[in-house]
Enzyme design. Structure first.
Site, mmCIF file in Angstrom:
data_model
loop_
_atom_site.group_PDB
_atom_site.id
_atom_site.type_symbol
_atom_site.label_atom_id
_atom_site.label_comp_id
_atom_site.label_asym_id
_atom_site.label_seq_id
_atom_site.Cartn_x
_atom_site.Cartn_y
_atom_site.Cartn_z
ATOM 1 N N PHE A 11 0.828 -1.205 0.000
ATOM 2 C CA PHE A 11 0.000 0.000 0.000
ATOM 3 C C PHE A 11 0.866 1.261 0.000
ATOM 4 O O PHE A 11 0.822 2.070 -0.937
ATOM 5 C CB PHE A 11 -0.940 -0.058 1.211
ATOM 6 C CG PHE A 11 -1.623 1.228 1.562
ATOM 7 C CD1 PHE A 11 -2.255 1.981 0.594
ATOM 8 C CD2 PHE A 11 -1.636 1.679 2.868
ATOM 9 C CE1 PHE A 11 -2.898 3.172 0.924
ATOM 10 C CE2 PHE A 11 -2.279 2.853 3.212
ATOM 11 C CZ PHE A 11 -2.906 3.603 2.236
ATOM 12 N N ASP A 51 13.934 -11.210 0.521
ATOM 13 C CA ASP A 51 13.050 -11.416 1.669
ATOM 14 C C ASP A 51 13.798 -10.970 2.916
ATOM 15 O O ASP A 51 14.947 -11.364 3.123
ATOM 16 C CB ASP A 51 12.682 -12.898 1.765
ATOM 17 C CG ASP A 51 11.539 -13.164 2.726
ATOM 18 O OD1 ASP A 51 11.558 -12.591 3.848
ATOM 19 O OD2 ASP A 51 10.643 -13.940 2.379
ATOM 20 N N ALA A 72 8.650 -2.003 3.981
ATOM 21 C CA ALA A 72 8.179 -3.374 4.193
ATOM 22 C C ALA A 72 8.005 -3.662 5.679
ATOM 23 O O ALA A 72 8.821 -3.245 6.497
ATOM 24 C CB ALA A 72 9.179 -4.370 3.591
ATOM 25 N N ALA A 73 6.943 -4.363 6.003
ATOM 26 C CA ALA A 73 6.696 -4.780 7.383
ATOM 27 C C ALA A 73 5.655 -5.890 7.369
ATOM 28 O O ALA A 73 4.879 -6.006 6.425
ATOM 29 C CB ALA A 73 6.190 -3.612 8.228
ATOM 30 N N SER A 111 6.067 3.203 13.031
ATOM 31 C CA SER A 111 4.654 3.360 13.358
ATOM 32 C C SER A 111 4.482 4.050 14.705
ATOM 33 O O SER A 111 5.309 3.881 15.609
ATOM 34 C CB SER A 111 4.008 1.970 13.422
ATOM 35 O OG SER A 111 2.707 2.051 13.954
ATOM 36 N N TYR A 137 3.249 -5.865 17.299
ATOM 37 C CA TYR A 137 3.675 -5.060 16.151
ATOM 38 C C TYR A 137 4.445 -3.822 16.626
ATOM 39 O O TYR A 137 5.526 -3.527 16.127
ATOM 40 C CB TYR A 137 2.459 -4.656 15.321
ATOM 41 C CG TYR A 137 2.775 -3.704 14.195
ATOM 42 C CD1 TYR A 137 3.489 -4.143 13.081
ATOM 43 C CD2 TYR A 137 2.370 -2.381 14.241
ATOM 44 C CE1 TYR A 137 3.781 -3.274 12.041
ATOM 45 C CE2 TYR A 137 2.645 -1.514 13.204
ATOM 46 C CZ TYR A 137 3.359 -1.959 12.115
ATOM 47 O OH TYR A 137 3.654 -1.086 11.085
ATOM 48 N N LYS A 141 8.404 -2.896 15.992
ATOM 49 C CA LYS A 141 8.820 -1.649 15.344
ATOM 50 C C LYS A 141 9.785 -0.866 16.237
ATOM 51 O O LYS A 141 10.753 -0.277 15.752
ATOM 52 C CB LYS A 141 7.598 -0.790 15.002
ATOM 53 C CG LYS A 141 6.867 -1.222 13.765
ATOM 54 C CD LYS A 141 7.742 -1.029 12.530
ATOM 55 C CE LYS A 141 6.956 -1.139 11.244
ATOM 56 N NZ LYS A 141 7.804 -0.906 10.060
#
Length: 198
Positions: A11, A51, A72-73, A111, A137, A141
Site C-alpha cells: 500500500f 526477503d 516493508a513490514a 509506526s 507489532y 517496530k
C-alpha cells in the site's frame, strides 16, 4: 537519485514508488517471490527479489543505491515470530547490507504503535515520554528503531513514526469505509491520528 523501496508492492510502498518515479528518480523495488505486483506493472520500477527473513538476499537489492526507503513490514503475520524476524531482525539485516554497500541514507517507515497510546485525550503523547507499545507489532517496530540507532555511526537513518495511513489500495480501512457507506457508524474510543498516503 537511485532509491530502493522495500515492500514496493504494498500500500505505502507502491504509492512511494509512483511519487519517486514522477520526480525523476531511478527506483528499484524489493519484493518477495510471492508478491502481488499489480500496482507495479508498467511503472518502470526495477524489481529485485528478496526477503527480509533471508539476509543473504538483501545485498543485491541495495547494491548501487543511494537511498533506501524501508516500507516493508509484517503487520498481521501468520507466524507471530515474524514480528521479530521481519520487522526487527529484517530491518537490522537491511541496515547492515546498506552499511556494506555505501548507501547514503535509510528511511524507516515505523509506526506510532512503537510509541504506544497516549494516557488520555487530554494528555497527548509527546516526544519526551518513554515508549510504551502495547502490541507485538509496536514492540517489533520499536526494536527495529533501536537496531537502526545502534548503527548510527555507520549509516545515516531517519525514522518516521506514521499514524494510521489511509487512501487508495488500503485494504485495512476498506471494511470500515464500506460499513460507513452502508450506514454503519462505528464508535471508536478516544482519538487517533490519520494521514493520507499521498
Amino acid at each position: 537519485m537511485k532509491a530502493l523501496v522495500t515492500g514496493a508492492n504494498g500500500f505505502i510502498g507502491s504509492h512511494l514508488c509512483e511519487r519517486l518515479l514522477a520526480e525523476g528518480h531511478a527506483v528499484r523495488g524489493l519484493v518477495r517471490a510471492t508478491s502481488d505486483l499489480r500496482w507495479l506493472e508498467g511503472t518502470g520500477v526495477e524489481l529485485c527479489r528478496g526477503d527480509l527473513r533471508e539476509p543473504e538476499s538483501l545485498a543485491a537489492s541495495v547494491e548501487g543505491m543511494e537511498w533506501v526507503f524501508h516500507a516493508a513490514a509484517d503487520v498481521r503475520p501468520r507466524d507471530p515470530q515474524d514480528f521479530e524476524r521481519v520487522n526487527c531482525a529484517g530491518t537490522r539485516a537491511l541496515a547492515e547490507a546498506c552499511c556494506r554497500s555505501g548507501v547514503k541514507r535509510l528511511v524507516l517507515f515505523s509506526s506510532a504503535a512503537a510509541a504506544g497510546p497516549a494516557r488520555s485525550v487530554e494528555f497527548p503523547r509527546t516526544e519526551s515520554e518513554s515508549e510504551q507499545p502495547v502490541s507485538r507489532y509496536g514492540r517489533g517496530k520499536l526494536r527495529a528503531e533501536a537496531a537502526l540507532q545502534e548503527l548510527a555511526d555507520r549509516l545515516h537513518s531517519v525514522i518516521l513514526r506514521l499514524p494510521a495511513v489511509y487512501g487508495p489500495r488500503d485494504r485495512n480501512s476498506l471494511v470500515l469505509l464500506r460499513g460507513l457507506r452502508l450506514g454503519v457508524r462505528p464508535v471508536l474510543p478516544g482519538t487517533f491520528s490519520v494521514v493520507h498516503v499521498s
